[in-house]
Design a protein around this motif. Structure first.
Motif, PDB file in Angstrom:
ATOM      1  N   THR A 174     -15.100  37.882  46.042  1.00 44.99           N
ATOM      2  CA  THR A 174     -14.648  39.062  45.514  1.00 44.99           C
ATOM      3  C   THR A 174     -13.695  39.061  44.232  1.00 44.99           C
ATOM      4  N   ALA A 175     -14.157  39.538  43.099  1.00 49.33           N
ATOM      5  CA  ALA A 175     -13.299  39.341  41.934  1.00 49.33           C
ATOM      6  C   ALA A 175     -12.059  40.428  42.134  1.00 49.33           C
ATOM      7  N   ARG A 176     -11.142  40.039  41.255  1.00 48.58           N
ATOM      8  CA  ARG A 176      -9.871  40.822  41.390  1.00 48.58           C
ATOM      9  C   ARG A 176      -9.411  41.123  40.060  1.00 48.58           C
ATOM     10  N   ALA A 177      -8.724  42.155  39.814  1.00 48.93           N
ATOM     11  CA  ALA A 177      -8.188  42.366  38.423  1.00 48.93           C
ATOM     12  C   ALA A 177      -7.345  41.381  37.938  1.00 48.93           C
ATOM     13  N   ASP A 178      -6.528  40.738  38.858  1.00 45.19           N
ATOM     14  CA  ASP A 178      -5.264  39.804  38.578  1.00 45.19           C
ATOM     15  C   ASP A 178      -5.704  38.550  38.703  1.00 45.19           C
ATOM     16  N   LEU A 179      -6.948  38.162  38.682  1.00 48.30           N
ATOM     17  CA  LEU A 179      -7.073  36.607  38.737  1.00 48.30           C
ATOM     18  C   LEU A 179      -7.220  36.011  37.245  1.00 48.30           C
ATOM     19  N   THR A 180      -6.881  34.976  37.001  1.00 48.34           N
ATOM     20  CA  THR A 180      -6.618  34.420  35.734  1.00 48.34           C
ATOM     21  C   THR A 180      -7.734  33.403  35.583  1.00 48.34           C
ATOM     22  N   PRO A 181      -8.072  33.093  34.113  1.00 47.64           N
ATOM     23  CA  PRO A 181      -9.293  32.127  34.078  1.00 47.64           C
ATOM     24  C   PRO A 181      -8.906  30.699  34.552  1.00 47.64           C
ATOM     25  N   ALA A 182      -7.562  30.545  34.969  1.00 50.82           N
ATOM     26  CA  ALA A 182      -7.312  29.122  35.834  1.00 50.82           C
ATOM     27  C   ALA A 182      -7.643  29.406  37.276  1.00 50.82           C
ATOM     28  N   ASP A 183      -7.458  30.449  37.885  1.00 49.12           N
ATOM     29  CA  ASP A 183      -7.960  30.933  39.102  1.00 49.12           C
ATOM     30  C   ASP A 183      -9.540  30.770  39.302  1.00 49.12           C
ATOM     31  N   LEU A 184     -10.361  31.175  38.125  1.00 49.30           N
ATOM     32  CA  LEU A 184     -11.742  31.154  37.938  1.00 49.30           C
ATOM     33  C   LEU A 184     -12.281  29.737  38.219  1.00 49.30           C
ATOM     34  N   ASP A 185     -11.551  28.938  37.212  1.00 53.87           N
ATOM     35  CA  ASP A 185     -11.755  27.429  37.233  1.00 53.87           C
ATOM     36  C   ASP A 185     -11.763  26.810  38.416  1.00 53.87           C
ATOM     37  N   ARG A 186     -10.511  26.892  39.126  1.00 49.81           N
ATOM     38  CA  ARG A 186     -10.097  26.396  40.502  1.00 49.81           C
ATOM     39  C   ARG A 186     -11.138  26.955  41.540  1.00 49.81           C
ATOM     40  N   ALA A 187     -11.591  28.141  41.452  1.00 50.38           N
ATOM     41  CA  ALA A 187     -12.538  28.500  42.478  1.00 50.38           C
ATOM     42  C   ALA A 187     -14.160  27.893  42.378  1.00 50.38           C
ATOM     43  N   LEU A 188     -14.433  27.810  40.970  1.00 51.29           N
ATOM     44  CA  LEU A 188     -15.719  27.110  40.919  1.00 51.29           C
ATOM     45  C   LEU A 188     -15.607  25.520  41.031  1.00 51.29           C
ATOM     46  N   SER A 189     -14.488  25.014  40.830  1.00 53.00           N
ATOM     47  CA  SER A 189     -14.415  23.482  41.100  1.00 53.00           C
ATOM     48  C   SER A 189     -14.212  23.230  42.468  1.00 53.00           C
ATOM     49  N   VAL A 190     -13.960  24.024  43.527  1.00 49.04           N
ATOM     50  CA  VAL A 190     -13.678  23.903  45.087  1.00 49.04           C
ATOM     51  C   VAL A 190     -15.267  24.177  45.509  1.00 49.04           C
ATOM     52  N   LEU A 191     -15.807  25.431  44.840  1.00 51.34           N
ATOM     53  CA  LEU A 191     -17.311  25.490  45.455  1.00 51.34           C
ATOM     54  C   LEU A 191     -18.242  24.451  45.348  1.00 51.34           C
ATOM     55  N   THR A 192     -18.052  23.823  44.036  1.00 54.86           N
ATOM     56  CA  THR A 192     -19.132  22.777  43.408  1.00 54.86           C
ATOM     57  C   THR A 192     -18.948  21.778  44.333  1.00 54.86           C
TER      58      THR A 192
END
Length: 362
Positions: free
Chosen positions: A336-354
């Protein structure tokens, strides 16, 4: 494979992509201050059902502002979105009514159809022609029942086309906008508003206060006559303790923040699209989001559960949907996306998922 409860701490370094706090308002100071202020003024609980002692001026204020924001004539607040759906479906479908229900509808709509005294026909997902066919084969009153945004894949229903199919046969329209309020429509006014259905005399909309508004509770929006009917007939309203004042106060504060900062709705949609694009670029099978939910296919139910567990161990919370929660039998991670997520948050999420993905996930 069994489910288990995992109590979360009050504060954590875990990045939360599992909850439904789409606008990032659950911990906003104005929202939490409003909750504590309402509890101090009105008490910790509602003290009774809405028809006995559980209605306060705060509940009425929330109902008025929620209806005005969404373009409805009236609103009725209940203790949960689940209760709101049970109330709306059962009250609108007495004996002799046909309910035409999308196969991917939320469990609360399905349970409402089971409890209603009418009959139910389940139709193909997001298919106006299937709705037409079901309605054409039946005489008498009917209601089309649709999720506006489906909670598993995050796809939006073609509400305008579905409403047109219902209207061709004089059927009413019931829309569950739990995942659309605060995300879709002008300034987050919701899916029904975006589809031109807000305020229509044949349309009833249910919402939850626990997602974009960061609080708890649910509401039914629609014509004043329908709301009056619910007050007199809906068992999940009549026999349930009213929503706690703290939750009502928090939801009202969140609604006012959304009205004052309408870009929050656009921001969460942009964040969801960015997350989807990053996932697909990395080779994952992700569903294109229409709102805030992005789902990623997993090879099996067990691998989905294991993948979610590995993500959690590395500081990323994601949802895990597997049978019987998914009607198509395809297990997924739900982000679930949130309005307060930062680009760094998204990079971190993708790294963990990968790092944690099973080999067959890509």
């Amino acid at each position: 494979m069994t489910r288990a409860l995992r109590p979360r701490p009050a504060a954590s370094d875990t990045l939360d992509l599992a909850g439904n706090d789409y606008l990032g308002l659950a911990r906003h100071p104005e929202v939490t201050d409003a909750a504590s202020g309402a509890a101090r003024r009105w008490g910790a609980g509602a003290t009774g059902s809405r028809l006995v002692s559980g209605s306060t001026a705060l509940h009425a204020e929330l109902e008025g502002e929620l209806a005005a924001f969404c373009g409805a004539e009236a609103a009725l607040v209940l203790s949960s979105g689940y209760a709101a759906n049970l109330a709306a479906v059962t009250a609108l479908a007495p004996a002799g009514t046909l309910l035409v229900s999308d196969t991917s509808n939320h469990a609360s709509l399905i349970d409402g159809c089971r409890l209603a005294r009418g009959t139910t026909e389940v139709v193909a997902h997001a298919d106006p022609d299937a709705v037409r066919k079901a309605l054409a084969a039946r005489q008498g009153p009917a209601v089309g029942v649709f999720d506006a945004v489906f909670s598993v894949d995050g796809d939006a229903a073609p509400l305008a086309a579905l409403a047109a199919a219902c209207r061709e046969h004089g059927a009413g329209i019931l829309v569950d906008d739990a995942h659309g309020l605060g995300v879709l429509g002008e300034g987050g006014r919701g899916s029904a508003h975006a589809a031109g259905l807000a305020g229509a005399p044949d349309t009833v909309v249910t919402v939850t206060l626990s997602k974009s508004l960061g609080s708890q509770g649910g509401a039914v929006l629609g014509p004043a006559a329908v709301i009056d009917h619910l007050v007199n007939t809906a068992r999940t309203f009549i026999f349930d303790t009213g929503l706690a004042p703290a939750a009502a106060g928090a939801a009202l504060a969140a609604l006012r923040l959304l009205r004052a900062e309408p870009d929050r709705a656009a921001r969460v949609r942009r964040t969801a699209r960015t997350l989807y694009e990053a996932l697909t670029a990395a080779g994952f099978q992700a569903a294109r989001p229409d709102a805030a939910v992005v789902s990623v296919r997993a090879p099996s139910a067990q691998e989905a559960a294991d993948w979610a567990a590995r993500c959690r161990e590395q500081g990323l919370a994601v949802g895990c949907f597997r049978p019987p929660s998914v009607p198509d039998g395809i297990s997924r991670l739900r982000l679930t996306a949130r309005a307060d997520l930062t680009p760094a948050d998204l990079d971190r999420a993708l790294s963990v998922l990968t790092r944690t993905a099973p080999p067959a996930a890509r």
